[in-house]
Design a protein around this motif. Sequence first.
Motif, mmCIF file in Angstrom:
data_model
loop_
_atom_site.group_PDB
_atom_site.id
_atom_site.type_symbol
_atom_site.label_atom_id
_atom_site.label_comp_id
_atom_site.label_asym_id
_atom_site.label_seq_id
_atom_site.Cartn_x
_atom_site.Cartn_y
_atom_site.Cartn_z
ATOM 1 N N GLY A 1 0.859 -1.177 0.000
ATOM 2 C CA GLY A 1 0.000 0.000 0.000
ATOM 3 C C GLY A 1 0.895 1.227 0.000
ATOM 4 O O GLY A 1 2.114 1.109 0.163
ATOM 5 N N GLN A 2 0.281 2.391 -0.182
ATOM 6 C CA GLN A 2 1.080 3.608 -0.246
ATOM 7 C C GLN A 2 1.627 3.982 1.132
ATOM 8 O O GLN A 2 1.100 3.546 2.156
ATOM 9 C CB GLN A 2 0.217 4.739 -0.777
ATOM 10 C CG GLN A 2 -0.220 4.480 -2.201
ATOM 11 C CD GLN A 2 -0.845 5.713 -2.816
ATOM 12 O OE1 GLN A 2 -0.355 6.815 -2.638
ATOM 13 N NE2 GLN A 2 -1.936 5.519 -3.518
ATOM 14 N N LEU A 3 2.643 4.806 1.123
ATOM 15 C CA LEU A 3 3.207 5.262 2.392
ATOM 16 C C LEU A 3 2.197 6.160 3.106
ATOM 17 O O LEU A 3 1.509 6.956 2.479
ATOM 18 C CB LEU A 3 4.502 6.036 2.161
ATOM 19 C CG LEU A 3 5.667 5.287 1.497
ATOM 20 C CD1 LEU A 3 6.904 6.185 1.441
ATOM 21 C CD2 LEU A 3 5.988 3.994 2.229
ATOM 22 N N HIS A 4 2.140 6.033 4.441
ATOM 23 C CA HIS A 4 1.285 6.902 5.261
ATOM 24 C C HIS A 4 2.180 7.614 6.274
ATOM 25 O O HIS A 4 3.411 7.445 6.243
ATOM 26 C CB HIS A 4 0.183 6.088 5.931
ATOM 27 C CG HIS A 4 0.687 4.850 6.618
ATOM 28 N ND1 HIS A 4 1.415 4.893 7.796
ATOM 29 C CD2 HIS A 4 0.610 3.544 6.266
ATOM 30 C CE1 HIS A 4 1.734 3.669 8.151
ATOM 31 N NE2 HIS A 4 1.274 2.827 7.235
ATOM 32 N N PHE A 5 1.564 8.368 7.176
ATOM 33 C CA PHE A 5 2.376 9.149 8.097
ATOM 34 C C PHE A 5 3.320 8.267 8.935
ATOM 35 O O PHE A 5 4.481 8.617 9.165
ATOM 36 C CB PHE A 5 1.471 10.002 9.011
ATOM 37 C CG PHE A 5 2.245 10.876 9.948
ATOM 38 C CD1 PHE A 5 2.995 11.949 9.466
ATOM 39 C CD2 PHE A 5 2.262 10.612 11.308
ATOM 40 C CE1 PHE A 5 3.744 12.746 10.323
ATOM 41 C CE2 PHE A 5 3.004 11.408 12.180
ATOM 42 C CZ PHE A 5 3.742 12.476 11.691
ATOM 43 N N GLY A 6 2.823 7.095 9.357
ATOM 44 C CA GLY A 6 3.669 6.174 10.134
ATOM 45 C C GLY A 6 4.885 5.713 9.340
ATOM 46 O O GLY A 6 5.998 5.635 9.872
ATOM 47 N N SER A 7 4.685 5.447 8.040
ATOM 48 C CA SER A 7 5.842 5.017 7.225
ATOM 49 C C SER A 7 6.811 6.171 7.025
ATOM 50 O O SER A 7 8.020 5.960 6.952
ATOM 51 C CB SER A 7 5.431 4.461 5.861
ATOM 52 O OG SER A 7 4.071 4.360 5.648
ATOM 53 N N LEU A 8 6.267 7.398 6.943
ATOM 54 C CA LEU A 8 7.160 8.549 6.770
ATOM 55 C C LEU A 8 8.052 8.722 8.002
ATOM 56 O O LEU A 8 9.251 9.006 7.873
ATOM 57 C CB LEU A 8 6.369 9.844 6.515
ATOM 58 C CG LEU A 8 7.298 11.042 6.292
ATOM 59 C CD1 LEU A 8 7.939 10.996 4.912
ATOM 60 C CD2 LEU A 8 6.590 12.366 6.505
#
Length: 303
Positions: free
Chosen positions: A17-24
Motif C-alpha cells: 500500500g502507499q506510504l502513510h504518516f507512520g511510514s514517513l
Amino acid sequence: MHEITDYIGRFAPSPTGQLHFGSLVTALGSYLQARAHHGRWLLRIDDIDPLREPPGTAFQIIRTLEHYGLFWDEEILYQSQRHDAYREILHTLWKEGVCYHCHCSRHRLHDLGGVYDNHCRHREPLTNNVTPFDKESAWRLIQQHPVYHFEDVIQGTYYSKSTSIVLEDMIIHRKGNLFAYNLVTVIDDNYQGVTEVVRGADLLDPTLRQISLHKQLNLPIPRYAHLPLVINHDGNKLSKQNHAHALPDTDPRPVIIDALRFLNQPIIAGWQDYSLTSLLEIAIAQWSPSEILKQNHQQQRYE
Ligand code: GLU
Ligand code: ZN
C-alpha cells in the motif's frame, strides 16, 4: 564535505500500500540517522508476496520518497530479483539437515494457540532426495540459537514476552512457495552490508528471530533501533490495513515538521521560510536520537 563512514542504513517498505504518516516517520528516522552518521542510506523494496502487492505500488512509494526529499544511495534492491540467492541459502540449510517440512494444517496451528510445538521435526528424515521446494508445506528451521533478548539503540534491552516462542522452530519458507520475511530480511541486510536497522517498534519481536537467523547463518549482527509507532485514536498502529491516509502530494514541509515533532526532535523555528532541502539539512544537523521516546511512553501519550 564530511567523509563517508562505514554506516549503512536502509528503508525497506513492503509495496502492499502507499506510504502513510507512520511510514514517513520510519523513513525519515532511518534517513536522518544514516545522514547524521555520514553514512549511506539504501532503499529496498520488500516485494515477496505478489498477491498482496497492488501493481504500481512500489513506483508510488518511490515517487513519494522523492517528493519528501528522502533520496537514497545506490540502486534500489528488489527482493523479487533475489530469488536465486534465497533458494541457494535454503538449499544449504536443507542439505545441512537443520530444517524440515511442516505439514500441519491451519486448524492444528490455531488449536495450539499461537506457538508451534515443533511437531513435524521428527516426522521425516531431514535430508532426503525429495525436492525440498514443494508448494504444499512450510519449511521450519530447527531452533539452535534461541535469542531471549537484545539491546536496542532506542528501546534499551528488549526481552521476549514468552520462552516458548523463542524455542519455536520458525518458518523460513512459506506454504505456496513464498519466501519468509524474517529469512529474506536477514539475507538482504547482510547482502547490503547494513550496519544498523532503524524501523518501527512493531518489529521488535521479529528482531529476536532475525538475530537468531544471523547466528544460524554465521553472519554479523547489525545494531537495531526501533522507532515508536504512530498510534491512531483507537490506539492501533497506523497501517495500510486500517486505511491510514496516503501521504499528501502537496507541500511536504508541514508533514516533515510533524514527523520531526513525533520523533521529539528540536523545533525548527520559522521553517516556512526554508526549502525542503534546507529543512532536511537542519534536521540532520540537529538530529538527537536520544530524545526519541520509547514505545511505551509514546503509546501512553497517543492512546
Ligand atoms: N518490509 C517490512 C514492512 O514494510 C519492514 C522490513 C524491515 O524494516 O525489516 O513492514
Ligand atoms: Zn507441523
